[in-house]
Scaffold this motif. Structure first.
Motif, PDB file in Angstrom:
ATOM      1  N   LEU A 103       0.842  -1.194   0.000  1.00 32.49           N
ATOM      2  CA  LEU A 103       0.000   0.000   0.000  1.00 32.49           C
ATOM      3  C   LEU A 103       0.881   1.249   0.000  1.00 32.49           C
ATOM      4  CD1 LEU A 103      -2.730  -1.191   2.506  1.00 32.49           C
ATOM      5  CD2 LEU A 103      -2.842  -1.131   0.023  1.00 32.49           C
ATOM      6  N   PRO A 104       0.378   2.380  -0.482  1.00 31.46           N
ATOM      7  CA  PRO A 104       1.188   3.591  -0.559  1.00 31.46           C
ATOM      8  C   PRO A 104       1.808   3.971   0.786  1.00 31.46           C
ATOM      9  CG  PRO A 104      -0.861   3.899  -1.754  1.00 31.46           C
ATOM     10  CD  PRO A 104      -0.972   2.589  -1.024  1.00 31.46           C
ATOM     11  N   GLY A 105       3.131   4.203   0.753  1.00 28.46           N
ATOM     12  CA  GLY A 105       3.859   4.595   1.951  1.00 28.46           C
ATOM     13  C   GLY A 105       4.440   3.427   2.721  1.00 28.46           C
ATOM     14  N   PHE A 106       4.240   2.197   2.245  1.00 28.02           N
ATOM     15  CA  PHE A 106       4.741   1.005   2.937  1.00 28.02           C
ATOM     16  C   PHE A 106       5.600   0.185   1.991  1.00 28.02           C
ATOM     17  CE2 PHE A 106       0.844   2.205   5.032  1.00 28.02           C
ATOM     18  CZ  PHE A 106       1.205   2.180   6.371  1.00 28.02           C
ATOM     19  N   GLY A 107       6.600  -0.506   2.547  1.00 26.33           N
ATOM     20  CA  GLY A 107       7.440  -1.390   1.747  1.00 26.33           C
ATOM     21  C   GLY A 107       8.097  -0.662   0.603  1.00 26.33           C
ATOM     22  N   GLU A 108       7.910  -1.182  -0.609  1.00 26.73           N
ATOM     23  CA  GLU A 108       8.530  -0.600  -1.802  1.00 26.73           C
ATOM     24  C   GLU A 108       7.674   0.480  -2.461  1.00 26.73           C
ATOM     25  OE1 GLU A 108      10.212  -3.660  -4.489  1.00 26.73           O
ATOM     26  OE2 GLU A 108       9.503  -5.053  -2.957  1.00 26.73           O
ATOM     27  N   HIS A 109       6.507   0.771  -1.921  1.00 24.00           N
ATOM     28  CA  HIS A 109       5.603   1.757  -2.534  1.00 24.00           C
ATOM     29  C   HIS A 109       5.818   3.114  -1.863  1.00 24.00           C
ATOM     30  CE1 HIS A 109       1.400   2.341  -4.476  1.00 24.00           C
ATOM     31  NE2 HIS A 109       2.182   3.354  -4.690  1.00 24.00           N
ATOM     32  N   ARG A 110       6.681   3.901  -2.423  1.00 28.18           N
ATOM     33  CA  ARG A 110       7.009   5.213  -1.876  1.00 28.18           C
ATOM     34  C   ARG A 110       5.914   6.221  -2.209  1.00 28.18           C
ATOM     35  NH1 ARG A 110       9.568   2.973   1.279  1.00 28.18           N
ATOM     36  NH2 ARG A 110       8.728   4.660   2.475  1.00 28.18           N
ATOM     37  N   LEU A 111       5.717   7.157  -1.317  1.00 26.49           N
ATOM     38  CA  LEU A 111       4.800   8.263  -1.578  1.00 26.49           C
ATOM     39  C   LEU A 111       5.525   9.321  -2.393  1.00 26.49           C
ATOM     40  CD1 LEU A 111       3.195   8.791   1.943  1.00 26.49           C
ATOM     41  CD2 LEU A 111       2.130   7.748  -0.040  1.00 26.49           C
ATOM     42  N   ALA A 112       4.774  10.172  -3.059  1.00 25.62           N
ATOM     43  CA  ALA A 112       5.376  11.314  -3.745  1.00 25.62           C
ATOM     44  C   ALA A 112       6.122  12.159  -2.711  1.00 25.62           C
ATOM     45  CB  ALA A 112       4.293  12.137  -4.434  1.00 25.62           C
ATOM     46  N   ALA A 113       7.259  12.729  -3.081  1.00 28.06           N
ATOM     47  CA  ALA A 113       8.121  13.462  -2.140  1.00 28.06           C
ATOM     48  C   ALA A 113       7.374  14.593  -1.432  1.00 28.06           C
ATOM     49  CB  ALA A 113       9.338  14.004  -2.872  1.00 28.06           C
ATOM     50  N   GLU A 114       6.557  15.337  -2.161  1.00 28.77           N
ATOM     51  CA  GLU A 114       5.843  16.470  -1.545  1.00 28.77           C
ATOM     52  C   GLU A 114       4.825  15.971  -0.519  1.00 28.77           C
ATOM     53  OE1 GLU A 114       2.803  19.014  -0.761  1.00 28.77           O
ATOM     54  OE2 GLU A 114       2.412  18.257  -2.753  1.00 28.77           O
ATOM     55  N   LEU A 115       4.152  14.885  -0.827  1.00 31.21           N
ATOM     56  CA  LEU A 115       3.176  14.320   0.100  1.00 31.21           C
ATOM     57  C   LEU A 115       3.884  13.733   1.323  1.00 31.21           C
ATOM     58  CD1 LEU A 115       0.236  13.680   0.674  1.00 31.21           C
ATOM     59  CD2 LEU A 115       0.511  11.565  -0.620  1.00 31.21           C
ATOM     60  N   GLU A 116       5.029  13.107   1.118  1.00 26.03           N
ATOM     61  CA  GLU A 116       5.786  12.542   2.236  1.00 26.03           C
ATOM     62  C   GLU A 116       6.239  13.636   3.204  1.00 26.03           C
ATOM     63  OE1 GLU A 116       9.480   9.471   2.737  1.00 26.03           O
ATOM     64  OE2 GLU A 116       8.250   9.369   0.938  1.00 26.03           O
ATOM     65  N   ARG A 117       6.589  14.809   2.678  1.00 30.41           N
ATOM     66  CA  ARG A 117       6.989  15.942   3.536  1.00 30.41           C
ATOM     67  C   ARG A 117       5.809  16.449   4.355  1.00 30.41           C
ATOM     68  NH1 ARG A 117       9.997  17.312  -0.963  1.00 30.41           N
ATOM     69  NH2 ARG A 117       8.401  18.683  -1.759  1.00 30.41           N
ATOM     70  N   ARG A 118       4.597  16.388   3.792  1.00 26.83           N
ATOM     71  CA  ARG A 118       3.404  16.894   4.483  1.00 26.83           C
ATOM     72  C   ARG A 118       2.941  15.995   5.608  1.00 26.83           C
ATOM     73  NH1 ARG A 118      -1.057  17.401   0.379  1.00 26.83           N
ATOM     74  NH2 ARG A 118      -2.250  17.320   2.278  1.00 26.83           N
ATOM     75  N   ILE A 119       3.211  14.692   5.490  1.00 28.98           N
ATOM     76  CA  ILE A 119       2.723  13.757   6.486  1.00 28.98           C
ATOM     77  C   ILE A 119       3.712  13.692   7.642  1.00 28.98           C
ATOM     78  CG2 ILE A 119       2.129  11.353   6.946  1.00 28.98           C
ATOM     79  CD1 ILE A 119       1.312  11.126   4.026  1.00 28.98           C
ATOM     80  N   THR A 120       3.275  14.151   8.802  1.00 23.50           N
ATOM     81  CA  THR A 120       4.109  14.098  10.004  1.00 23.50           C
ATOM     82  C   THR A 120       3.286  13.535  11.151  1.00 23.50           C
ATOM     83  OG1 THR A 120       3.470  16.304  10.744  1.00 23.50           O
ATOM     84  CG2 THR A 120       5.398  16.159   9.286  1.00 23.50           C
ATOM     85  N   ARG A 121       3.974  13.045  12.167  1.00 19.51           N
ATOM     86  CA  ARG A 121       3.275  12.513  13.342  1.00 19.51           C
ATOM     87  C   ARG A 121       2.444  13.611  14.000  1.00 19.51           C
ATOM     88  NH1 ARG A 121       6.267   8.441  17.210  1.00 19.51           N
ATOM     89  NH2 ARG A 121       6.620   7.700  15.130  1.00 19.51           N
ATOM     90  N   ALA A 122       3.029  14.816  14.121  1.00 15.29           N
ATOM     91  CA  ALA A 122       2.307  15.929  14.736  1.00 15.29           C
ATOM     92  C   ALA A 122       1.077  16.288  13.904  1.00 15.29           C
ATOM     93  CB  ALA A 122       3.221  17.137  14.872  1.00 15.29           C
TER      94      ALA A 122
END
Length: 126
Positions: free
Chosen positions: A92-111
């Motif tokens: 699924l997106p964001g897990f294992g070998e399925h990377r998220l788009a760089a801009e979306l990955e920057r937006r997703i934070t624990r906080a």
């Protein structure tokens, strides 16, 4: 035989402790092939595929992993479900070998998640 198994368990424990998990990574790469499972990209999604035994007589079965894991955790279930149908286990997106788009990955934070800032499903799949 018990001594050999204990030695193997000790070797695995030491490699995980001091080797940075290289043995685990190797097992995740080689395990599916040893079980007769193919690695494919289907629609851009990294996927494990178990071909049907004989001619397919049923629609494909898709196995989805839970949070914090990857498609390889579904390996024994993937092998067990193989039969008259094709069985797929995607990352699924964001897990294992399925990377998220760089801009979306920057937006997703624990906080951000703590304060309800979650991306929309369509953004993750894009």
């Amino acid at each position: 035989m018990v001594v050999g198994g204990a030695a193997l368990a000790a070797l695995i424990a030491l490699s995980l402790r001091f080797g940075g998990g290289w043995l685990l990574a190797l097992g995740m790469r080689l395990g599916p092939a040893a079980a007769g499972i193919r690695r494919r990209r289907i629609g851009g999604w990294p996927t494990l595929e178990a071909a049907p035994r004989g001619a397919p007589t049923a629609p494909p079965l898709v196995l989805l992993h839970g949070l914090g894991v990857r498609k390889e955790t579904m390996l024994s279930l993937l092998v067990g479900c193989r039969g008259p149908r094709r069985v797929l286990a995607p990352d699924l997106p964001g897990f294992g070998e399925h990377r998220l788009a760089a801009e979306l990955e920057r937006r997703i934070t624990r906080a951000g998640f703590a304060f309800g800032e979650k991306p929309r499903f369509a953004e993750v799949l894009a």
